[in-house]
Scaffold this motif. Structure first.
Motif, mmCIF file in Angstrom:
data_model
loop_
_atom_site.group_PDB
_atom_site.id
_atom_site.type_symbol
_atom_site.label_atom_id
_atom_site.label_comp_id
_atom_site.label_asym_id
_atom_site.label_seq_id
_atom_site.Cartn_x
_atom_site.Cartn_y
_atom_site.Cartn_z
ATOM 1 N N PRO A 31 0.846 -1.204 0.000
ATOM 2 C CA PRO A 31 0.000 0.000 0.000
ATOM 3 C C PRO A 31 0.875 1.245 0.000
ATOM 4 C CG PRO A 31 -0.006 -1.049 2.158
ATOM 5 C CD PRO A 31 0.727 -1.974 1.233
ATOM 6 N N ARG A 32 0.387 2.310 -0.600
ATOM 7 C CA ARG A 32 1.160 3.545 -0.690
ATOM 8 C C ARG A 32 1.313 4.173 0.677
ATOM 9 N NH1 ARG A 32 0.408 7.231 -5.794
ATOM 10 N NH2 ARG A 32 1.973 8.220 -4.530
ATOM 11 N N ARG A 33 2.521 4.614 0.958
ATOM 12 C CA ARG A 33 2.765 5.300 2.217
ATOM 13 C C ARG A 33 2.282 6.730 2.129
ATOM 14 N NH1 ARG A 33 8.875 3.741 3.989
ATOM 15 N NH2 ARG A 33 8.503 1.545 4.403
ATOM 16 N N ARG A 34 1.848 7.231 3.248
ATOM 17 C CA ARG A 34 1.451 8.631 3.288
ATOM 18 C C ARG A 34 2.702 9.476 3.358
ATOM 19 N NH1 ARG A 34 -2.693 9.390 7.940
ATOM 20 N NH2 ARG A 34 -3.136 11.310 6.860
ATOM 21 N N ARG A 35 2.762 10.477 2.496
ATOM 22 C CA ARG A 35 3.923 11.371 2.477
ATOM 23 C C ARG A 35 3.510 12.718 3.026
ATOM 24 N NH1 ARG A 35 8.283 10.536 -1.822
ATOM 25 N NH2 ARG A 35 8.255 8.305 -2.046
ATOM 26 N N LEU A 37 5.752 15.335 2.795
ATOM 27 C CA LEU A 37 6.386 16.316 1.923
ATOM 28 C C LEU A 37 5.718 16.272 0.547
ATOM 29 C CD1 LEU A 37 10.119 15.656 2.790
ATOM 30 C CD2 LEU A 37 8.673 17.521 3.603
ATOM 31 N N PRO A 38 5.664 17.390 -0.140
ATOM 32 C CA PRO A 38 5.066 17.382 -1.482
ATOM 33 C C PRO A 38 5.928 16.596 -2.468
ATOM 34 C CG PRO A 38 6.060 19.507 -1.022
ATOM 35 C CD PRO A 38 6.132 18.716 0.247
ATOM 36 N N GLU A 39 5.284 15.964 -3.439
ATOM 37 C CA GLU A 39 5.999 15.219 -4.470
ATOM 38 C C GLU A 39 6.194 16.109 -5.685
ATOM 39 O OE1 GLU A 39 4.451 11.405 -5.416
ATOM 40 O OE2 GLU A 39 3.803 11.028 -3.365
ATOM 41 N N TRP A 40 7.297 15.902 -6.388
ATOM 42 C CA TRP A 40 7.571 16.663 -7.603
ATOM 43 C C TRP A 40 8.298 15.773 -8.579
ATOM 44 C CZ3 TRP A 40 10.251 17.301 -3.093
ATOM 45 C CH2 TRP A 40 11.601 17.034 -3.141
ATOM 46 N N ASP A 41 8.225 16.169 -9.815
ATOM 47 C CA ASP A 41 8.922 15.446 -10.880
ATOM 48 C C ASP A 41 10.345 15.979 -10.954
ATOM 49 O OD1 ASP A 41 9.666 14.023 -13.088
ATOM 50 O OD2 ASP A 41 8.560 15.241 -14.521
ATOM 51 N N PRO A 42 11.359 15.145 -10.679
ATOM 52 C CA PRO A 42 12.740 15.654 -10.682
ATOM 53 C C PRO A 42 13.167 16.187 -12.045
ATOM 54 C CG PRO A 42 12.648 13.434 -9.749
ATOM 55 C CD PRO A 42 11.294 13.749 -10.279
ATOM 56 N N GLU A 43 12.669 15.567 -13.118
ATOM 57 C CA GLU A 43 13.062 16.024 -14.455
ATOM 58 C C GLU A 43 12.484 17.401 -14.746
ATOM 59 O OE1 GLU A 43 15.246 15.740 -17.814
ATOM 60 O OE2 GLU A 43 15.222 14.335 -16.137
ATOM 61 N N ALA A 44 11.206 17.615 -14.393
ATOM 62 C CA ALA A 44 10.588 18.929 -14.614
ATOM 63 C C ALA A 44 11.268 19.988 -13.747
ATOM 64 C CB ALA A 44 9.095 18.859 -14.303
ATOM 65 N N PHE A 45 11.597 19.629 -12.503
ATOM 66 C CA PHE A 45 12.277 20.580 -11.624
ATOM 67 C C PHE A 45 13.666 20.908 -12.167
ATOM 68 C CE2 PHE A 45 14.689 21.719 -7.786
ATOM 69 C CZ PHE A 45 13.906 22.776 -7.358
ATOM 70 N N GLY A 46 14.357 19.897 -12.699
ATOM 71 C CA GLY A 46 15.673 20.138 -13.282
ATOM 72 C C GLY A 46 15.608 21.049 -14.486
ATOM 73 N N ARG A 47 14.584 20.844 -15.339
ATOM 74 C CA ARG A 47 14.434 21.728 -16.509
ATOM 75 C C ARG A 47 14.142 23.156 -16.080
ATOM 76 N NH1 ARG A 47 11.613 17.214 -18.716
ATOM 77 N NH2 ARG A 47 9.648 18.172 -18.102
ATOM 78 N N LEU A 48 13.291 23.323 -15.045
ATOM 79 C CA LEU A 48 12.985 24.659 -14.535
ATOM 80 C C LEU A 48 14.246 25.318 -13.968
ATOM 81 C CD1 LEU A 48 10.910 26.849 -13.771
ATOM 82 C CD2 LEU A 48 10.617 25.635 -11.600
ATOM 83 N N SER A 49 15.048 24.552 -13.227
ATOM 84 C CA SER A 49 16.267 25.127 -12.656
ATOM 85 C C SER A 49 17.245 25.530 -13.763
ATOM 86 C CB SER A 49 16.922 24.133 -11.704
ATOM 87 O OG SER A 49 17.443 23.034 -12.423
ATOM 88 N N GLU A 50 17.300 24.757 -14.843
ATOM 89 C CA GLU A 50 18.186 25.136 -15.949
ATOM 90 C C GLU A 50 17.718 26.416 -16.617
ATOM 91 O OE1 GLU A 50 18.251 21.647 -18.378
ATOM 92 O OE2 GLU A 50 20.139 20.973 -17.488
ATOM 93 N N ARG A 51 16.401 26.558 -16.772
ATOM 94 C CA ARG A 51 15.892 27.803 -17.381
ATOM 95 C C ARG A 51 16.206 29.006 -16.498
ATOM 96 N NH1 ARG A 51 10.584 25.299 -19.526
ATOM 97 N NH2 ARG A 51 10.031 25.445 -17.360
ATOM 98 N N ILE A 52 16.021 28.835 -15.184
ATOM 99 C CA ILE A 52 16.300 29.949 -14.266
ATOM 100 C C ILE A 52 17.794 30.275 -14.277
ATOM 101 C CG2 ILE A 52 16.318 30.640 -11.843
ATOM 102 C CD1 ILE A 52 13.721 29.018 -11.517
ATOM 103 N N ALA A 53 18.642 29.228 -14.214
ATOM 104 C CA ALA A 53 20.093 29.464 -14.214
ATOM 105 C C ALA A 53 20.532 30.109 -15.524
ATOM 106 C CB ALA A 53 20.832 28.140 -13.999
ATOM 107 N N ARG A 54 19.910 29.694 -16.632
ATOM 108 C CA ARG A 54 20.264 30.302 -17.921
ATOM 109 C C ARG A 54 19.871 31.778 -17.938
ATOM 110 N NH1 ARG A 54 17.878 26.540 -21.049
ATOM 111 N NH2 ARG A 54 19.628 25.155 -20.704
ATOM 112 N N PHE A 55 18.703 32.102 -17.344
ATOM 113 C CA PHE A 55 18.268 33.497 -17.300
ATOM 114 C C PHE A 55 19.158 34.315 -16.369
ATOM 115 C CE2 PHE A 55 15.625 36.778 -15.193
ATOM 116 C CZ PHE A 55 15.464 37.614 -16.275
ATOM 117 N N LEU A 56 19.583 33.721 -15.230
ATOM 118 C CA LEU A 56 20.440 34.454 -14.291
ATOM 119 C C LEU A 56 21.802 34.782 -14.906
ATOM 120 C CD1 LEU A 56 19.778 32.592 -10.918
ATOM 121 C CD2 LEU A 56 18.924 34.819 -11.620
#
Length: 197
Positions: A31-35, A37-56
């Motif tokens: 059975p799924r454990r209750r979490r 902490l919020p869940e996120w997609d690491p790939e989507a977060f990585g792409r967002l961080s690259e866009r932000i770093a590229r803009f910075l």
């Protein structure tokens, strides 16, 4: 059998341990454990961080940051006292810049790590491609060497021509001295061809 024994037997059949806890079944998903902490997609977060770093890392960010800081300072120096939100030491501005820097540094590092991973994969693919190219080159070198060795034993057009010329000279010498029949059909007389038919 007594009901007490039947109950024990039923628990044992259902997979209970001696302590009375049921063992997890291996034929069914957990059975799924209750979490919490919020869940996120690491790939989507990585792409967002690259866009932000590229803009910075662009000049546009530096220009907008400079404009915002200049407006902030001008407002808090020239505006009426009741409309100012950050007085002269600009403590709130310092806090905002520190907050921005504390988020920018990890995002830039994350983007660099992702780029390093991509570079590592590309280098591995290049290495494998180079190994294949070297193997192909060695194979072709061996094949060319084998062809050269084979061609050394093959008669060339010039060699055949010189051999034929030597034979023609030899045949002409025999014909002049011994009156033997001509070897080549082209040298036969037309009358004999007609008689042979």
């Amino acid at each position: 059998m007594t009901p007490e024994r039947d109950g024990t037997r039923e628990r044992t059949v259902a997979g209970a341990t001696a302590a009375g806890r049921a063992r997890p079944r291996l034929d069914q998903p957990r059975p799924r454990r209750r979490r919490f902490l919020p869940e996120w997609d690491p790939e989507a977060f990585g792409r967002l961080s690259e866009r932000i770093a590229r803009f910075l890392g662009t000049g546009r960010f530096i220009v907008w940051m400079t404009v915002a800081i200049v407006l902030w300072v001008l407002w808090n120096v020239t505006a009426p006292r009741e409309l100012r939100f950050d007085e002269y030491p600009f403590i709130f501005l310092t806090l905002m810049l520190s907050l921005q820097a504390s988020y920018a540094a990890p995002l830039i590092l994350l983007a660099q790590n992702r780029q390093d991973d991509r570079d590592r994969v590309n280098l591995e693919q290049d290495r494998k491609q180079n190994e294949r190219s070297i193997a192909d080159t060695e194979y072709l070198t061996r094949e060319i060497a084998a062809l050269r060795m084979g061609l050394g034993e093959v008669a060339t057009r010039d060699w055949i021509r010189s051999e034929l010329q030597d034979l023609v000279k030899e045949v002409d010498g025999r014909r002049d001295g011994h009156h033997e029949p001509a070897v080549f059909p082209a040298e036969r007389s037309h009358g004999r061809d007609v008689d042979d038919r």
